[in-house]
Design a protein around this motif. Sequence first.
Motif, PDB file in Angstrom:
ATOM      1  N   LEU A  54       5.540 -35.754  12.511  1.00  0.00           N
ATOM      2  CA  LEU A  54       4.458 -36.162  13.401  1.00  0.00           C
ATOM      3  C   LEU A  54       3.156 -35.857  12.686  1.00  0.00           C
ATOM      4  O   LEU A  54       2.889 -34.712  12.335  1.00  0.00           O
ATOM      5  N   GLU A  55       2.357 -36.881  12.455  1.00  0.00           N
ATOM      6  CA  GLU A  55       1.123 -36.744  11.691  1.00  0.00           C
ATOM      7  C   GLU A  55      -0.028 -37.335  12.483  1.00  0.00           C
ATOM      8  O   GLU A  55       0.182 -38.030  13.463  1.00  0.00           O
ATOM      9  N   GLY A  56      -1.243 -37.061  12.047  1.00  0.00           N
ATOM     10  CA  GLY A  56      -2.378 -37.656  12.725  1.00  0.00           C
ATOM     11  C   GLY A  56      -3.689 -37.038  12.313  1.00  0.00           C
ATOM     12  O   GLY A  56      -3.770 -36.231  11.396  1.00  0.00           O
ATOM     13  N   ALA A  57      -4.730 -37.439  13.043  1.00  0.00           N
ATOM     14  CA  ALA A  57      -6.082 -36.946  12.790  1.00  0.00           C
ATOM     15  C   ALA A  57      -6.879 -37.088  14.076  1.00  0.00           C
ATOM     16  O   ALA A  57      -6.442 -37.737  15.028  1.00  0.00           O
ATOM     17  N   LYS A  58      -8.044 -36.469  14.085  1.00  0.00           N
ATOM     18  CA  LYS A  58      -8.975 -36.619  15.200  1.00  0.00           C
ATOM     19  C   LYS A  58     -10.313 -37.040  14.628  1.00  0.00           C
ATOM     20  O   LYS A  58     -10.733 -36.536  13.593  1.00  0.00           O
ATOM     21  N   THR A  59     -10.969 -37.969  15.323  1.00  0.00           N
ATOM     22  CA  THR A  59     -12.319 -38.314  14.894  1.00  0.00           C
ATOM     23  C   THR A  59     -13.239 -37.161  15.261  1.00  0.00           C
ATOM     24  O   THR A  59     -12.998 -36.429  16.223  1.00  0.00           O
ATOM     25  N   LYS A  60     -14.274 -36.955  14.458  1.00  0.00           N
ATOM     26  CA  LYS A  60     -15.216 -35.863  14.706  1.00  0.00           C
ATOM     27  C   LYS A  60     -16.249 -36.283  15.735  1.00  0.00           C
ATOM     28  O   LYS A  60     -16.525 -37.458  15.922  1.00  0.00           O
ATOM     29  N   GLY A  61     -16.831 -35.286  16.394  1.00  0.00           N
ATOM     30  CA  GLY A  61     -17.948 -35.531  17.293  1.00  0.00           C
ATOM     31  C   GLY A  61     -17.521 -35.774  18.723  1.00  0.00           C
ATOM     32  O   GLY A  61     -16.363 -35.648  19.096  1.00  0.00           O
TER      33      GLY A  61
ATOM     34  N   GLY B  42     -16.524 -37.565  22.100  1.00  0.00           N
ATOM     35  CA  GLY B  42     -15.623 -38.689  22.327  1.00  0.00           C
ATOM     36  C   GLY B  42     -14.528 -38.773  21.281  1.00  0.00           C
ATOM     37  O   GLY B  42     -14.091 -39.853  20.926  1.00  0.00           O
ATOM     38  N   SER B  43     -14.081 -37.614  20.768  1.00  0.00           N
ATOM     39  CA  SER B  43     -13.047 -37.553  19.739  1.00  0.00           C
ATOM     40  C   SER B  43     -11.801 -38.311  20.170  1.00  0.00           C
ATOM     41  O   SER B  43     -11.328 -38.167  21.289  1.00  0.00           O
ATOM     42  N   VAL B  44     -11.279 -39.163  19.294  1.00  0.00           N
ATOM     43  CA  VAL B  44     -10.090 -39.966  19.588  1.00  0.00           C
ATOM     44  C   VAL B  44      -8.954 -39.519  18.675  1.00  0.00           C
ATOM     45  O   VAL B  44      -9.024 -39.702  17.469  1.00  0.00           O
ATOM     46  N   PRO B  45      -7.892 -38.899  19.241  1.00  0.00           N
ATOM     47  CA  PRO B  45      -6.752 -38.498  18.410  1.00  0.00           C
ATOM     48  C   PRO B  45      -5.910 -39.702  17.977  1.00  0.00           C
ATOM     49  O   PRO B  45      -5.656 -40.603  18.769  1.00  0.00           O
ATOM     50  N   VAL B  46      -5.500 -39.698  16.717  1.00  0.00           N
ATOM     51  CA  VAL B  46      -4.601 -40.697  16.169  1.00  0.00           C
ATOM     52  C   VAL B  46      -3.276 -39.992  15.916  1.00  0.00           C
ATOM     53  O   VAL B  46      -3.241 -38.959  15.250  1.00  0.00           O
ATOM     54  N   ASN B  47      -2.198 -40.515  16.460  1.00  0.00           N
ATOM     55  CA  ASN B  47      -0.873 -39.912  16.302  1.00  0.00           C
ATOM     56  C   ASN B  47       0.052 -40.918  15.641  1.00  0.00           C
ATOM     57  O   ASN B  47       0.134 -42.061  16.083  1.00  0.00           O
ATOM     58  N   ALA B  48       0.751 -40.470  14.603  1.00  0.00           N
ATOM     59  CA  ALA B  48       1.703 -41.342  13.919  1.00  0.00           C
ATOM     60  C   ALA B  48       2.983 -40.557  13.660  1.00  0.00           C
ATOM     61  O   ALA B  48       2.943 -39.354  13.413  1.00  0.00           O
ATOM     62  N   SER B  49       4.103 -41.239  13.717  1.00  0.00           N
ATOM     63  CA  SER B  49       5.383 -40.605  13.390  1.00  0.00           C
ATOM     64  C   SER B  49       6.008 -41.378  12.230  1.00  0.00           C
ATOM     65  O   SER B  49       5.984 -42.611  12.204  1.00  0.00           O
TER      66      SER B  49
ATOM     67  N   LEU C 237       6.944 -45.863   8.805  1.00  0.00           N
ATOM     68  CA  LEU C 237       6.247 -45.679  10.069  1.00  0.00           C
ATOM     69  C   LEU C 237       7.195 -45.957  11.230  1.00  0.00           C
ATOM     70  O   LEU C 237       7.790 -47.020  11.321  1.00  0.00           O
ATOM     71  N   MET C 238       7.319 -44.967  12.117  1.00  0.00           N
ATOM     72  CA  MET C 238       8.168 -45.112  13.308  1.00  0.00           C
ATOM     73  C   MET C 238       7.329 -45.525  14.521  1.00  0.00           C
ATOM     74  O   MET C 238       7.785 -46.272  15.368  1.00  0.00           O
ATOM     75  N   GLY C 239       6.093 -45.014  14.598  1.00  0.00           N
ATOM     76  CA  GLY C 239       5.224 -45.336  15.723  1.00  0.00           C
ATOM     77  C   GLY C 239       3.825 -44.820  15.464  1.00  0.00           C
ATOM     78  O   GLY C 239       3.622 -43.925  14.642  1.00  0.00           O
ATOM     79  N   ALA C 240       2.846 -45.376  16.182  1.00  0.00           N
ATOM     80  CA  ALA C 240       1.458 -44.923  16.068  1.00  0.00           C
ATOM     81  C   ALA C 240       0.730 -45.256  17.351  1.00  0.00           C
ATOM     82  O   ALA C 240       0.951 -46.306  17.951  1.00  0.00           O
ATOM     83  N   ASN C 241      -0.127 -44.318  17.793  1.00  0.00           N
ATOM     84  CA  ASN C 241      -0.942 -44.571  18.968  1.00  0.00           C
ATOM     85  C   ASN C 241      -2.242 -43.792  18.883  1.00  0.00           C
ATOM     86  O   ASN C 241      -2.366 -42.846  18.113  1.00  0.00           O
ATOM     87  N   MET C 242      -3.198 -44.217  19.688  1.00  0.00           N
ATOM     88  CA  MET C 242      -4.491 -43.541  19.811  1.00  0.00           C
ATOM     89  C   MET C 242      -4.686 -43.230  21.286  1.00  0.00           C
ATOM     90  O   MET C 242      -4.420 -44.077  22.136  1.00  0.00           O
ATOM     91  N   ASP C 243      -5.146 -42.019  21.577  1.00  0.00           N
ATOM     92  CA  ASP C 243      -5.385 -41.617  22.956  1.00  0.00           C
ATOM     93  C   ASP C 243      -6.859 -41.793  23.287  1.00  0.00           C
ATOM     94  O   ASP C 243      -7.722 -41.611  22.439  1.00  0.00           O
TER      95      ASP C 243
END
Length: 150
Positions: A34-41, A43-50, A77-83
């Motif tokens: 499970l990998e991902g990142a968050k945008t800074k600042g 209204g941060s939007v997490p990105v999740n990828a498996s 890549l198994m899946g990816a989403n943004m919250d």
Amino acid sequence: DADHKMKIGFQAGAFAEFQFSDAFSIQPELLYSLEGAKTKGEGSVPVNASYLNIPVLVKYYITEGLSLQAGPQIGFLMGANMDGESDLGELGKVKDMYKSTNFGLVFGAGYDITENIGVDVRYNLGLTEVPEEEGEVKTSNIIIGVSYKF
């Protein structure tokens, strides 16, 4: 990149080690990551990828139990989403925006605490630009792992 910050993920899988001498072995692995990142600042939007990652590591034992590791890795890549929400409206599954395979190089070190228990510290340098469009976004991971050998 400058607009993103690290996110903690999880990894689990299996491996086999084939010893060729006292100093060298090859270790293929099959890992769910499970990998991902968050945008800074604000209204941060997490990105999740498996990913289903397959590294093949050459291990060089410096001394009994202590090894250096390096090798290629391919990830599927198994899946990816943004919250959350963005200018595009509510976000959700974004798997179609990402490339289905991700190539990288793994570098690290490991120590066998006992005959059955080991620890690893690795860096995975992504070589593939993962989004289908827009910019040079590549994955990179720092991995701290604990392993059990049967």
